[in-house]
Motif scaffolding. Structure first.
Motif, PDB file in Angstrom:
ATOM      1  N   ARG A  16       0.834  -1.207   0.000  1.00 54.65           N
ATOM      2  CA  ARG A  16       0.000   0.000   0.000  1.00 54.65           C
ATOM      3  C   ARG A  16       0.867   1.255   0.000  1.00 54.65           C
ATOM      4  O   ARG A  16       0.558   2.238  -0.668  1.00 54.65           O
ATOM      5  N   LYS A  17       1.963   1.204   0.782  1.00 58.36           N
ATOM      6  CA  LYS A  17       2.871   2.351   0.803  1.00 58.36           C
ATOM      7  C   LYS A  17       3.499   2.570  -0.570  1.00 58.36           C
ATOM      8  O   LYS A  17       3.581   3.708  -1.057  1.00 58.36           O
ATOM      9  N   GLU A  18       3.925   1.487  -1.214  1.00 51.25           N
ATOM     10  CA  GLU A  18       4.533   1.617  -2.539  1.00 51.25           C
ATOM     11  C   GLU A  18       3.529   2.150  -3.550  1.00 51.25           C
ATOM     12  O   GLU A  18       3.861   2.984  -4.398  1.00 51.25           O
ATOM     13  N   LEU A  19       2.271   1.679  -3.432  1.00 57.58           N
ATOM     14  CA  LEU A  19       1.219   2.161  -4.329  1.00 57.58           C
ATOM     15  C   LEU A  19       1.002   3.663  -4.141  1.00 57.58           C
ATOM     16  O   LEU A  19       0.877   4.416  -5.125  1.00 57.58           O
ATOM     17  N   ALA A  20       1.005   4.124  -2.886  1.00 55.97           N
ATOM     18  CA  ALA A  20       0.816   5.553  -2.619  1.00 55.97           C
ATOM     19  C   ALA A  20       1.973   6.374  -3.164  1.00 55.97           C
ATOM     20  O   ALA A  20       1.781   7.466  -3.721  1.00 55.97           O
ATOM     21  N   ILE A  21       3.205   5.858  -3.014  1.00 59.38           N
ATOM     22  CA  ILE A  21       4.378   6.579  -3.516  1.00 59.38           C
ATOM     23  C   ILE A  21       4.308   6.718  -5.031  1.00 59.38           C
ATOM     24  O   ILE A  21       4.597   7.782  -5.611  1.00 59.38           O
ATOM     25  N   GLN A  22       3.933   5.621  -5.717  1.00 60.61           N
ATOM     26  CA  GLN A  22       3.815   5.676  -7.178  1.00 60.61           C
ATOM     27  C   GLN A  22       2.742   6.675  -7.614  1.00 60.61           C
ATOM     28  O   GLN A  22       2.914   7.398  -8.602  1.00 60.61           O
ATOM     29  N   ALA A  23       1.639   6.719  -6.864  1.00 53.64           N
ATOM     30  CA  ALA A  23       0.575   7.659  -7.217  1.00 53.64           C
ATOM     31  C   ALA A  23       1.023   9.097  -7.023  1.00 53.64           C
ATOM     32  O   ALA A  23       0.721   9.977  -7.847  1.00 53.64           O
ATOM     33  N   LEU A  24       1.767   9.361  -5.930  1.00 58.03           N
ATOM     34  CA  LEU A  24       2.261  10.712  -5.688  1.00 58.03           C
ATOM     35  C   LEU A  24       3.310  11.119  -6.713  1.00 58.03           C
ATOM     36  O   LEU A  24       3.422  12.296  -7.067  1.00 58.03           O
ATOM     37  N   LEU A  30      -3.676   6.914 -12.404  1.00 61.35           N
ATOM     38  CA  LEU A  30      -4.308   6.136 -11.344  1.00 61.35           C
ATOM     39  C   LEU A  30      -4.994   4.894 -11.891  1.00 61.35           C
ATOM     40  O   LEU A  30      -5.027   3.851 -11.234  1.00 61.35           O
ATOM     41  N   SER A  31      -5.540   4.992 -13.098  1.00 60.98           N
ATOM     42  CA  SER A  31      -6.186   3.830 -13.706  1.00 60.98           C
ATOM     43  C   SER A  31      -5.178   2.723 -13.965  1.00 60.98           C
ATOM     44  O   SER A  31      -5.447   1.535 -13.725  1.00 60.98           O
ATOM     45  N   ASP A  32      -3.977   3.106 -14.452  1.00 59.51           N
ATOM     46  CA  ASP A  32      -2.946   2.098 -14.698  1.00 59.51           C
ATOM     47  C   ASP A  32      -2.480   1.460 -13.401  1.00 59.51           C
ATOM     48  O   ASP A  32      -2.280   0.233 -13.327  1.00 59.51           O
ATOM     49  N   LEU A  33      -2.290   2.269 -12.376  1.00 63.17           N
ATOM     50  CA  LEU A  33      -1.866   1.717 -11.080  1.00 63.17           C
ATOM     51  C   LEU A  33      -2.922   0.777 -10.509  1.00 63.17           C
ATOM     52  O   LEU A  33      -2.592  -0.271  -9.941  1.00 63.17           O
ATOM     53  N   ALA A  34      -4.195   1.156 -10.646  1.00 63.69           N
ATOM     54  CA  ALA A  34      -5.262   0.287 -10.148  1.00 63.69           C
ATOM     55  C   ALA A  34      -5.273  -1.041 -10.879  1.00 63.69           C
ATOM     56  O   ALA A  34      -5.435  -2.110 -10.271  1.00 63.69           O
ATOM     57  N   ALA A  35      -5.059  -0.998 -12.211  1.00 61.25           N
ATOM     58  CA  ALA A  35      -5.046  -2.242 -12.995  1.00 61.25           C
ATOM     59  C   ALA A  35      -3.845  -3.111 -12.635  1.00 61.25           C
ATOM     60  O   ALA A  35      -3.956  -4.340 -12.544  1.00 61.25           O
ATOM     61  N   GLN A  36      -2.675  -2.501 -12.441  1.00 57.82           N
ATOM     62  CA  GLN A  36      -1.472  -3.271 -12.103  1.00 57.82           C
ATOM     63  C   GLN A  36      -1.620  -4.023 -10.788  1.00 57.82           C
ATOM     64  O   GLN A  36      -1.166  -5.159 -10.637  1.00 57.82           O
ATOM     65  N   VAL A  44      -7.021   3.391  -4.715  1.00 56.24           N
ATOM     66  CA  VAL A  44      -5.787   4.139  -4.999  1.00 56.24           C
ATOM     67  C   VAL A  44      -5.911   5.561  -4.460  1.00 56.24           C
ATOM     68  O   VAL A  44      -4.982   6.107  -3.859  1.00 56.24           O
ATOM     69  N   TYR A  45      -7.079   6.184  -4.661  1.00 56.74           N
ATOM     70  CA  TYR A  45      -7.316   7.529  -4.120  1.00 56.74           C
ATOM     71  C   TYR A  45      -7.152   7.540  -2.606  1.00 56.74           C
ATOM     72  O   TYR A  45      -6.546   8.458  -2.032  1.00 56.74           O
ATOM     73  N   GLN A  46      -7.702   6.535  -1.938  1.00 55.62           N
ATOM     74  CA  GLN A  46      -7.622   6.481  -0.474  1.00 55.62           C
ATOM     75  C   GLN A  46      -6.184   6.410   0.009  1.00 55.62           C
ATOM     76  O   GLN A  46      -5.797   7.102   0.961  1.00 55.62           O
ATOM     77  N   GLN A  47      -5.370   5.574  -0.632  1.00 57.18           N
ATOM     78  CA  GLN A  47      -3.969   5.443  -0.208  1.00 57.18           C
ATOM     79  C   GLN A  47      -3.194   6.726  -0.497  1.00 57.18           C
ATOM     80  O   GLN A  47      -2.316   7.125   0.266  1.00 57.18           O
ATOM     81  N   THR A  48      -3.536   7.386  -1.600  1.00 59.87           N
ATOM     82  CA  THR A  48      -2.875   8.647  -1.938  1.00 59.87           C
ATOM     83  C   THR A  48      -3.200   9.726  -0.907  1.00 59.87           C
ATOM     84  O   THR A  48      -2.332  10.492  -0.482  1.00 59.87           O
ATOM     85  N   GLN A  49      -4.453   9.773  -0.481  1.00 62.48           N
ATOM     86  CA  GLN A  49      -4.846  10.759   0.521  1.00 62.48           C
ATOM     87  C   GLN A  49      -4.153  10.505   1.853  1.00 62.48           C
ATOM     88  O   GLN A  49      -3.747  11.439   2.547  1.00 62.48           O
TER      89      GLN A  49
END
Length: 492
Positions: A16-24, A30-36, A44-49
């Motif tokens: 989750r931390k890595e996902l948030a870092i990639q989003a930031l 965000l669509s690509d990250l969600a699919a991966q 993804v929005y929640q982790q970014t926030q």
């Protein structure tokens, strides 16, 4: 959707931390990250926030505990603000106010001083209560609530929750109600209709004061009464079953039948009683559920159909009165006497739905179907199946028409339960009633009408007071209206 939820649950904290870092970082959408990662965009929005909040906290300036945040000029006006605010906002007693000022400010204040300040605020509140024009109220909710043994006559605007009547009286007869409603009429109150229970004094007083202004029936009280009947009969049926089981268990432990057959006779009688009680409880429960979900529900058939269903329920209850006349008859008589009043909201809804049908040039049955759609939970397949069918039949008009139906339904109240809610809020101010007497209702009415909602399920009420919602005009802070403002703390 289920696969996305499962992947989100299985994703470890490091992932989750890595996902948030990639989003930031913003290198991928965000669509690509969600699919991966096999999760939803919402996740993804929640982790970014969360990551953004953590960064903001990490880089915010550190404030020492002893650092001065701002300075406040303690004046006599400010002390009066505190003395009034503590009982109203924090529901503190007189002695609680004295203790607060003593312990936090080292200021000795007597109970008499607290009382004098609150009395002065009450007099000012009574004057302010008479200011607003009530002509904007379209639906009034009337009821009689009780503070101890004293009846309190209450009136609330269904849309804004503004309380235009809150007064303790020795009587609740037609003359008493009529006088107060005439006073309200002089301030512009002339609603399209009101909603109230079956109180004779209330209804007679309204008719004397306002002539033929309709008074619709309150579905809240009759539903609660009907469900109380069903619950009582269910408990009686459960008791009959328990007695039958006790007798049966006693026979089994004895190992042999009673020679005289007395126990067998008792057991047979218990079985007969159990069957009758269970059938009666089941039948009445079914009738009450029909009343609640089909007849008195906001999303339902037209008025004529509701009347037929209502009459059917009354007839079926009458057929079962002999089974338990003491409990069933009062509910049946109340339903029979109040039918037209209780179903009055359906007539209003029929007119509004017909108006929508003409405005959008859509057949009225389709508009009714859009209303009936809201009987189903939005999480059910049946809801979305009906939603899809209606959209296909209405075409481009579907969304705007559905919104119009929702607005009409939201603006068609069926009960005076807002007054019950008001009563529950008043009960928390017992200490004011004890010290200020009946005048405390003027102070509380002022406070509840002029304080702004911190939060609300209705977006239009957010950060607005009931008075602002009713009049459409702003007003100063309620402490300022009491002559105790303005509220302007001086920053360091």
């Amino acid at each position: 959707m289920d696969r996305g939820v499962g992947a989100a649950v299985r994703l470890p904290e490091s992932g989750r931390k890595e996902l948030a870092i990639q989003a930031l970082a913003g290198t991928e959408t965000l669509s690509d990250l969600a699919a991966q990662h096999g999760v939803s965009r919402k996740f993804v929005y929640q982790q970014t926030q969360k990551a953004t909040a953590a960064l903001d906290e990490a880089f915010s300036p550190v404030v020492r505990d002893d650092e001065v945040l701002f300075e406040l000029a303690v004046t006599k006006t400010w002390l009066r603000q505190v003395i009034v605010a503590l009982p109203l906002i924090c529901r503190r007693s007189y002695r609680g106010v004295v203790e607060f000022l003593r312990d936090l400010l080292g200021l000795p204040v007597s109970l008499g001083q607290v009382h004098d300040v609150l009395q002065a605020a009450t007099r000012q509140a009574s004057a302010v209560n008479e200011e607003p024009d009530l002509s904007g109220i379209r639906v009034g909710l009337h009821d009689e609530i009780f503070q101890g043994a004293t009846p309190v006559l209450a009136g609330v605007d269904a849309r804004s929750t503004y309380c235009y009547l809150l007064v303790a009286e020795q009587h609740r007869d037609a003359d008493t109600w009529g006088v107060h409603l005439l006073d309200a009429a002089e301030r512009g109150l002339r609603p399209d209709y009101t909603i109230a229970d079956a109180g004779r004094g209330l209804r007679a007083g309204q008719q004397a004061a306002w002539g033929d202004t309709p008074c619709h029936g309150d579905v809240f009280h009759i539903q609660r009464r009907s469900e109380g009947l069903a619950n009582t009969l269910s408990r009686l049926a459960a008791g009959a079953t328990s007695r039958r089981k006790t007798l049966q268990a006693g026979i089994s432990r004895a190992g042999q039948r009673d020679p005289d057959g007395k126990v067998d006779v008792q057991l047979e009688q218990a079985r007969h009683t159990e069957v009758r009680a269970s059938c009666l409880a089941r039948d009445v429960r079914t009738l009450v559920q029909w009343l609640r979900h089909d007849v008195l529900a906001l999303a339902g058939p037209d008025l004529a159909t509701r009347r037929e269903l209502f009459d059917f329920i009354v007839v079926e209850l009458m057929a079962r009165e002999l089974e338990d006349q003491r409990r069933i008859r009062p509910v049946r008589v109340a339903l029979q006497n109040q039918r037209d009043h209780l179903l009055a909201f359906a007539g209003v809804l029929d007119i509004e739905l017909a108006t929508i049908a003409r405005a959008y040039a859509v057949p009225e049955p389709l508009v009714r179907s859009a209303c009936m759609l809201h009987r189903l939970p939005t999480t059910s397949p049946a809801y979305w199946q009906s939603w899809t069918e209606l959209r296909a039949r209405m075409g481009g008009k579907f969304h705007v028409l559905l919104d119009a139906v929702l607005q009409i339904m939201a603006g068609t109240p069926r009960s005076s339960s807002l007054v019950e809610n008001l009563n529950s809020r008043l009960r928390t101010y017992f200490t004011l009633r004890r010290h200020l007497g009946g005048a405390y209702l003027d102070l509380l009415r002022f406070f509840l009408n002029h304080r702004r909602f911190l939060r609300s399920r209705h977006a239009e009420r957010q950060d607005k007071s009931p008075r602002e919602l009713m009049t459409g005009q702003g007003h100063p802070h309620w402490l300022t209206l009491l002559g105790l403002g303005p509220l302007q703390p001086r920053r360091a």
